[in-house]
Design a protein around this motif. Sequence first.
Motif, short mmCIF file in Angstrom:
data_model
loop_
_atom_site.label_atom_id
_atom_site.label_comp_id
_atom_site.label_asym_id
_atom_site.label_seq_id
_atom_site.Cartn_x
_atom_site.Cartn_y
_atom_site.Cartn_z
N GLU A 268 0.83 -1.20 0.00
CA GLU A 268 0.00 0.00 0.00
C GLU A 268 0.87 1.25 0.00
OE1 GLU A 268 -2.22 1.58 3.61
OE2 GLU A 268 -3.85 0.62 2.50
N VAL A 269 1.91 1.25 0.83
CA VAL A 269 2.81 2.40 0.88
C VAL A 269 3.58 2.53 -0.43
CG1 VAL A 269 4.73 3.47 2.11
CG2 VAL A 269 2.99 2.21 3.38
N LYS A 270 4.00 1.40 -0.99
CA LYS A 270 4.72 1.45 -2.27
C LYS A 270 3.86 2.09 -3.35
CE LYS A 270 7.78 -2.54 -1.58
NZ LYS A 270 8.10 -3.93 -2.00
N GLY A 271 2.57 1.75 -3.35
CA GLY A 271 1.66 2.33 -4.33
C GLY A 271 1.54 3.83 -4.17
N SER A 272 1.45 4.30 -2.92
CA SER A 272 1.38 5.74 -2.65
C SER A 272 2.66 6.42 -3.10
CB SER A 272 1.14 5.98 -1.16
OG SER A 272 -0.09 5.42 -0.74
N LEU A 273 3.78 5.77 -2.83
CA LEU A 273 5.07 6.37 -3.20
C LEU A 273 5.22 6.48 -4.71
CD1 LEU A 273 7.74 7.51 -2.23
CD2 LEU A 273 8.65 5.18 -2.12
N ARG A 274 4.73 5.48 -5.43
CA ARG A 274 4.78 5.56 -6.89
C ARG A 274 3.98 6.75 -7.40
NH1 ARG A 274 4.56 -0.20 -6.59
NH2 ARG A 274 2.28 -0.17 -6.71
N GLY A 275 2.83 7.02 -6.78
CA GLY A 275 2.04 8.18 -7.18
C GLY A 275 2.77 9.48 -6.92
#
Length: 407
Positions: free
Chosen positions: A7-14
């Motif tokens: 979930e955090v990785k997805g936010s960081l990609r954004g």
Amino acid sequence: MLDATDEVKGSLRGVEAAFTQLAARPPDLWGFSLTGVFTRYLDQGSKQVSWLHGALGSATALTDAASEVGDTDMELGLLRMAGPRLQAAQFGTLLLATWVDFLHLADAILRNCPMCSVEKLFADLHRVQGMMEPTLADLASLDPERVEAATLAMPELMGKLTREFGTLQRETRSTMKLGGQVIAAMKALEMVAMISTLKMSLPRVPPSAPATLGVGLVTSSGGVMVGSRIVVSAEWVEMMRRLVQAGVISAPAVGAAVLIQGGQALMAQAHQDLPKGVRDALGDSPEVRGMHETGRAGAGMSDAPKHHVLPQEHREWFEQRGFKGDMDIDQFCVRLEQAHHEAIHGGGNWRLGRTWPGEWNRRIMEALHEAEITAGRRLTRNQVLDIVVERMKVYRIPISFTTGRSR
């Protein structure tokens, strides 16, 4: 744990995508953009992204290692090592997303308000950056105590940042009106894209008005947990509850995230002000809080020494069996009371203590060497951990690791 990390990785990609988009935008008709003198503020994001990726990679590696060990206590011990890294990445990404919000606003100002002072905007961003940097530095350290302290201070910081954002926006709108700008330009400013944090903030309530979360969370027909002031997914609540109960993430840290989610009016609230229903939904309890001390002073162990479970004088031996990087022997330290620490080492004189057959370093290495002789080969890292955890239980050493330092 893996779901929370993803979930955090997805936010960081954004967030990374937003930085790339802002950096690639060409200057407007007046020649203004977030390059040139403003490039340093874009670089701020790139520097933070680097350590965030490192923290998430480390958390993933430790989680994978935990899934491979045979002992449940050691599995939890490894997951709790990964916890501060995940916690740092969660709140670091939150702050970085907030910084993106400010950059989007700055970009809108530069493009739509030619009469706005570029020097003032530069100074405003510098001030906001200065507000964020101490907290980001604490999170980037990945030190459990500094990460926890920074996490607990986040709601107050987010409240300040939200007010800064609102002030900057209002000042720009006033300048546009005085400059006789067209309505379209003002609409462009109002429609600034905010990625993840400031868009959650609710309008501030008067000082005398109550600012509390709902007395509990209930599941709506849409499958979300709904309180009177917050809306978070049932899946997120369950994920956080399990991590809190396992001692991987602290209940106060999750409370801070809930306060931020709840909006600006709640950001100055302390964790203990969360209603009982919310705390229960997150799995908070005295027993759970006892699993994750928020600091040495709070645990009554301000002078407690750190004990290397894997003897430092045999560092090279352990490295040959896979204890490197995130699994370096300096990661496997535990805090012990002074008397307990001296007892397992045979007294205050460590050289004399080594002569005692039951001394920890001597006993653990004998057990490991005997196991290798029996196996006829080098032990794997997991086999070493399985032997070590059994000896830790015999010596009543808590399986709660913290980072130490090499001598």
